[in-house]
Design a protein around this motif. Structure first.
Motif, mmCIF file in Angstrom:
data_model
loop_
_atom_site.group_PDB
_atom_site.id
_atom_site.type_symbol
_atom_site.label_atom_id
_atom_site.label_comp_id
_atom_site.label_asym_id
_atom_site.label_seq_id
_atom_site.Cartn_x
_atom_site.Cartn_y
_atom_site.Cartn_z
ATOM 1 N N PRO A 16 0.803 -1.229 0.000
ATOM 2 C CA PRO A 16 0.000 0.000 0.000
ATOM 3 C C PRO A 16 0.833 1.275 0.000
ATOM 4 O O PRO A 16 0.346 2.327 -0.402
ATOM 5 C CB PRO A 16 -0.842 -0.114 1.261
ATOM 6 N N SER A 17 2.077 1.208 0.462
ATOM 7 C CA SER A 17 2.991 2.354 0.439
ATOM 8 C C SER A 17 4.418 1.815 0.432
ATOM 9 O O SER A 17 4.644 0.659 0.805
ATOM 10 C CB SER A 17 2.754 3.273 1.638
ATOM 11 N N PRO A 18 5.388 2.625 0.026
ATOM 12 C CA PRO A 18 6.765 2.121 -0.102
ATOM 13 C C PRO A 18 7.356 1.534 1.184
ATOM 14 O O PRO A 18 8.168 0.619 1.121
ATOM 15 C CB PRO A 18 7.556 3.358 -0.540
ATOM 16 N N ASP A 19 6.933 2.028 2.342
ATOM 17 C CA ASP A 19 7.504 1.543 3.601
ATOM 18 C C ASP A 19 6.641 0.462 4.276
ATOM 19 O O ASP A 19 6.974 -0.011 5.354
ATOM 20 C CB ASP A 19 7.732 2.704 4.567
ATOM 21 N N ALA A 20 5.562 0.048 3.642
ATOM 22 C CA ALA A 20 4.649 -0.957 4.218
ATOM 23 C C ALA A 20 5.032 -2.368 3.768
ATOM 24 O O ALA A 20 5.717 -2.552 2.763
ATOM 25 C CB ALA A 20 3.218 -0.657 3.801
ATOM 26 N N ARG A 55 -4.650 -19.993 -1.908
ATOM 27 C CA ARG A 55 -3.279 -19.887 -1.421
ATOM 28 C C ARG A 55 -2.434 -19.343 -2.569
ATOM 29 O O ARG A 55 -2.510 -19.836 -3.689
ATOM 30 C CB ARG A 55 -2.735 -21.248 -0.986
ATOM 31 N N VAL A 56 -1.638 -18.328 -2.281
ATOM 32 C CA VAL A 56 -0.801 -17.703 -3.305
ATOM 33 C C VAL A 56 0.384 -18.611 -3.631
ATOM 34 O O VAL A 56 1.074 -19.078 -2.731
ATOM 35 C CB VAL A 56 -0.296 -16.325 -2.821
ATOM 36 N N GLY A 57 0.567 -18.860 -4.922
ATOM 37 C CA GLY A 57 1.730 -19.617 -5.374
ATOM 38 C C GLY A 57 2.842 -18.644 -5.713
ATOM 39 O O GLY A 57 3.577 -18.193 -4.843
ATOM 40 N N ARG A 58 2.898 -18.231 -6.965
ATOM 41 C CA ARG A 58 3.929 -17.289 -7.408
ATOM 42 C C ARG A 58 3.332 -15.904 -7.614
ATOM 43 O O ARG A 58 2.193 -15.768 -8.045
ATOM 44 C CB ARG A 58 4.556 -17.752 -8.720
ATOM 45 N N ILE A 59 4.147 -14.903 -7.315
ATOM 46 C CA ILE A 59 3.821 -13.514 -7.623
ATOM 47 C C ILE A 59 4.718 -13.145 -8.797
ATOM 48 O O ILE A 59 5.938 -13.215 -8.695
ATOM 49 C CB ILE A 59 4.062 -12.602 -6.408
ATOM 50 N N LEU A 60 4.116 -12.793 -9.917
ATOM 51 C CA LEU A 60 4.866 -12.639 -11.156
ATOM 52 C C LEU A 60 5.300 -11.211 -11.468
ATOM 53 O O LEU A 60 5.965 -10.975 -12.478
ATOM 54 C CB LEU A 60 4.035 -13.196 -12.315
ATOM 55 N N LEU A 61 4.938 -10.254 -10.608
ATOM 56 C CA LEU A 61 5.290 -8.853 -10.831
ATOM 57 C C LEU A 61 5.915 -8.258 -9.576
ATOM 58 O O LEU A 61 5.628 -8.687 -8.462
ATOM 59 C CB LEU A 61 4.050 -8.043 -11.195
ATOM 60 N N ASP A 62 6.746 -7.240 -9.771
ATOM 61 C CA ASP A 62 7.336 -6.489 -8.672
ATOM 62 C C ASP A 62 6.703 -5.105 -8.619
ATOM 63 O O ASP A 62 6.064 -4.659 -9.576
ATOM 64 C CB ASP A 62 8.845 -6.341 -8.874
ATOM 65 N N ASP A 63 6.925 -4.409 -7.505
ATOM 66 C CA ASP A 63 6.443 -3.034 -7.389
ATOM 67 C C ASP A 63 6.942 -2.205 -8.561
ATOM 68 O O ASP A 63 8.125 -2.247 -8.914
ATOM 69 C CB ASP A 63 6.944 -2.393 -6.097
ATOM 70 N N GLY A 64 6.023 -1.449 -9.160
ATOM 71 C CA GLY A 64 6.391 -0.546 -10.240
ATOM 72 C C GLY A 64 6.391 -1.162 -11.626
ATOM 73 O O GLY A 64 6.616 -0.452 -12.603
#
Length: 79
Positions: A16-20, A55-64
């Protein structure tokens, strides 16, 4: 295994924010309606919500990362 795909183009965020902390991590169990990411479109943040318990397997994207309509963001399994 199924996927969560982008419903709109924009910029993807895992938190939700860069430091969260991230909304989810691989292995997280989420409930239907839980926020699992954000897509920013023209300075408006749109929540990406889980459509069902899973249940989350892979997350395919990064922030930005830029995302297009229909692009896979997450792989998920039944909870």
């Amino acid at each position: 295994m199924s996927t969560v795909d982008a419903q709109m183009p924009g910029v993807f965020y895992r938190r939700p924010s860069p430091d969260a902390d991230p909304f989810i991590e691989p292995g997280s169990v989420v409930q239907a309606g839980q926020t699992i990411g954000l897509i920013e479109v023209m300075k408006t943040f749109n929540e990406v919500k889980a459509e069902r318990d899973c249940r989350v397997g892979r997350i395919l994207l990064d922030d930005g990362d830029e995302v297009d309509v229909g692009q896979t963001m997450f792989e998920v399994d039944e909870a």
